[in-house]
Design an enzyme around this catalytic site. Structure first.
Site, short mmCIF file in Angstrom:
data_model
loop_
_atom_site.label_atom_id
_atom_site.label_comp_id
_atom_site.label_asym_id
_atom_site.label_seq_id
_atom_site.Cartn_x
_atom_site.Cartn_y
_atom_site.Cartn_z
N GLU A 12 -65.74 -88.75 -34.08
CA GLU A 12 -64.75 -88.01 -34.89
C GLU A 12 -64.03 -88.93 -35.88
O GLU A 12 -62.84 -88.80 -36.14
CB GLU A 12 -63.80 -87.21 -34.00
CG GLU A 12 -64.60 -86.21 -33.18
CD GLU A 12 -63.82 -85.07 -32.59
OE1 GLU A 12 -62.75 -84.73 -33.13
OE2 GLU A 12 -64.31 -84.50 -31.60
N1 COS Z 1 -58.57 -82.11 -45.46
C1 COS Z 1 -59.03 -81.40 -46.50
N2 COS Z 1 -59.84 -81.90 -47.44
C2 COS Z 1 -60.19 -83.20 -47.32
C3 COS Z 1 -59.74 -84.00 -46.27
C4 COS Z 1 -58.89 -83.40 -45.31
N3 COS Z 1 -58.43 -84.09 -44.25
N4 COS Z 1 -60.26 -85.24 -46.41
C5 COS Z 1 -61.01 -85.22 -47.53
N5 COS Z 1 -60.96 -83.98 -48.06
C6 COS Z 1 -61.61 -83.51 -49.28
C7 COS Z 1 -61.08 -84.25 -50.51
O1 COS Z 1 -59.92 -83.64 -51.00
C8 COS Z 1 -62.25 -84.10 -51.46
O2 COS Z 1 -62.25 -82.82 -52.02
P1 COS Z 1 -62.09 -82.60 -53.64
O3 COS Z 1 -63.19 -83.39 -54.29
O4 COS Z 1 -62.23 -81.13 -53.80
O5 COS Z 1 -60.73 -83.12 -53.94
C9 COS Z 1 -63.46 -84.14 -50.54
O6 COS Z 1 -62.98 -83.81 -49.23
C10 COS Z 1 -64.14 -85.49 -50.50
O7 COS Z 1 -63.15 -86.43 -50.15
P2 COS Z 1 -63.24 -87.94 -50.58
O8 COS Z 1 -63.48 -88.03 -52.05
O9 COS Z 1 -62.04 -88.63 -50.02
O10 COS Z 1 -64.59 -88.36 -49.85
P3 COS Z 1 -65.12 -89.74 -49.34
O11 COS Z 1 -66.59 -89.74 -49.44
O12 COS Z 1 -64.37 -90.88 -49.95
O13 COS Z 1 -64.86 -89.72 -47.74
C11 COS Z 1 -63.76 -89.67 -45.67
C12 COS Z 1 -63.73 -89.27 -47.12
C13 COS Z 1 -64.18 -91.11 -45.48
C14 COS Z 1 -62.35 -89.51 -45.17
C15 COS Z 1 -64.74 -88.71 -44.94
O14 COS Z 1 -66.05 -88.88 -45.38
C16 COS Z 1 -64.72 -88.86 -43.44
O15 COS Z 1 -63.77 -88.41 -42.78
N6 COS Z 1 -65.75 -89.48 -42.87
C17 COS Z 1 -65.89 -89.57 -41.43
C18 COS Z 1 -66.61 -88.39 -40.92
C19 COS Z 1 -66.51 -88.31 -39.45
O16 COS Z 1 -65.44 -88.22 -38.88
N7 COS Z 1 -67.69 -88.31 -38.81
C20 COS Z 1 -67.76 -88.11 -37.42
C21 COS Z 1 -68.47 -86.84 -37.21
S1 COS Z 1 -67.92 -85.87 -35.92
S2 COS Z 1 -68.42 -86.85 -34.30
#
Ligand code: COS
Length: 380
Positions: free
Chosen positions: A363
């Site tokens: 997560e």
């Molecule tokens: N709530 C709502 N929207 C979100 C958000 C959140 N918590 N976090 C990111 N977003 C949205 C952003 O606003 C963006 O949307 P817009 O382009 O419309 O503005 C979109 O998601 C992409 O976000 P971002 O540009 O920040 O993407 P990145 O590729 O930089 O990655 C992270 C963001 C690293 C935070 C994300 O990829 C992540 O959480 N990765 C881990 C995934 C994970 O937990 N994997 C485990 C799987 S479950 S075991």
């Protein structure tokens, strides 16, 4: 700030504690050894309402707040982190996501069963090449007539073989990148949906982790969650809450190991006295207790933020980052307090140490939590 728990909170915590001791503790070592899913125990957890705690009673849930949920998660995790991850995924990733963003038909058809434990859910975002880099989804869901055609592979899916309903994230419009991603409800047994072999794991070995393959699986259009292109936001918003559940799991693993070490120090003798009388051990226990209390405050803060309608992306990420590090530190020290006995299975702490590691990975790894935290504090 008022950290007092209500009578209801205390009742829920005690009920979870009693359940964990009477139903999960027997056989926990054997289940870990054999990688055996706690099938009967999960069934009972469903009957007692632990699998849909926060779902509205209208859909068969307990209608409880997030504070109640993290209290129960902590108690279950003290004894059996394999059972608590099943609980966490079903509550925070599957039920919460469906209740918040699903439509009425989807809630009636799926949520009512998931909230009562009649059915179990799985959340399918990770792929061989999209773990932390979640926007790089290779699984595709291409629109065709009245359905989507799903193709691809998902990895490390909790409840992978045991779930009935799967929330699957897939790319529909690759040219739109993350804005072209959708989330779907997929049922076990649909043609072309294959469950891969069970993973052999370091910890949480009783939980059931598989890869999944989708080969031209027909998913009805009505099974898409939200508007076209909402899937990535769905995943991110759902994971934000999921991280509070995993933070509570990490807290429980740490607290469970600490309690075992504290009690052991009162009975084990060395150099003519109980080992708690040696400062080397007493100071370890003091450090463990302090970091657990700090983790508990962060977990509670995140849960309260969610209950109060505040943004919990930051507090949830901090809670998970800190609680998972605490789980690692405390479990390693708990093994050390137990000495040679800590290294053998019957004392439980070696299992808790192995179980702790995953809380820094799933997560969202600790590094991902630091991305979320740093972006949040630098944006304001
Ligand atoms: N709530 C709502 N929207 C979100 C958000 C959140 N918590 N976090 C990111 N977003 C949205 C952003 O606003 C963006 O949307 P817009 O382009 O419309 O503005 C979109 O998601 C992409 O976000 P971002 O540009 O920040 O993407 P990145 O590729 O930089 O990655 C992270 C963001 C690293 C935070 C994300 O990829 C992540 O959480 N990765 C881990 C995934 C994970 O937990 N994997 C485990 C799987 S479950 S075991």
């Amino acid at each position: 700030m008022d950290f007092k728990l209500t009578e209801e909170h205390l009742m829920i915590r005690d009920a979870a504690r009693d359940f964990a001791k009477s139903e999960l503790l027997p056989g926990v070592i054997e289940r870990d050894e054999k990688q055996e899913f706690p099938k009967e125990q999960i069934k009972k957890m469903g009957e007692l309402g632990f699998l849909g705690m926060m779902v509205s009673p209208e859909y068969g849930g307990g209608g409880m707040d997030t504070v109640s949920y993290v209290l129960a998660m902590e108690e279950i995790s003290k004894i059996d982190a394999s059972a608590s991850v099943v609980m966490s995924v079903n509550n925070s990733l599957v039920c919460w996501g469906l209740e918040k963003f699903g439509n009425e038909e989807q809630k009636q058809k799926y949520l009512t069963k998931l909230a009562t434990g009649e059915a179990l859910g799985a959340f399918c975002l990770s792929e061989p090449e999209a773990g932390s880099d979640a926007t790089s989804q290779k699984t595709t869901a291409i629109e065709k007539d009245d359905h989507y055609v799903l193709n691809g592979t998902k990895n490390w899916i909790t409840n992978g073989g045991t779930a009935d309903y799967y929330l699957v994230i897939a790319q529909t419009h690759p040219e739109k990148k993350h804005k072209g991603i959708n989330a779907f409800i997929v049922e076990k047994g649909w043609k072309g949906f294959e469950i891969g072999p069970k993973e052999q794991k370091l910890g949480i070995r009783g939980s059931d982790t598989h890869s999944l393959n989708f080969n031209d699986v027909k998913v009805p259009k009505e099974n898409r969650i939200g508007e076209d292109g909402f899937g990535f936001k769905f995943a991110m918003k759902t994971l934000s809450g999921g991280r509070i559940g995993i933070a509570a799991q990490a807290l429980g693993i740490a607290a469970g190991a600490y309690e075992l070490a504290r009690e052991y120090s009162k009975v084990r003798k060395a150099f003519g006295t109980e080992i708690m009388n040696h400062q080397a051990i007493a100071f370890k226990l003091a450090d463990m207790h302090t970091s657990i209390e700090a983790a508990r405050h962060l977990v509670m803060k995140a849960a309260c933020d969610k209950d109060n309608g505040e943004n919990y992306d930051l507090s949830g990420a901090m809670a998970k980052l800190f609680a998972s590090q605490t789980a690692m530190d405390v479990t390693v020290e708990a093994v050390q307090v137990h000495g040679g006995n800590g290294y053998v299975k019957e004392y439980h702490v070696e299992r808790l140490m192995r179980d702790a590691k995953i809380t820094q990975i799933y997560e969202g790894t600790s590094e991902i939590q630091k991305i979320v935290i740093s972006r949040s504090i630098l944006r304001d």
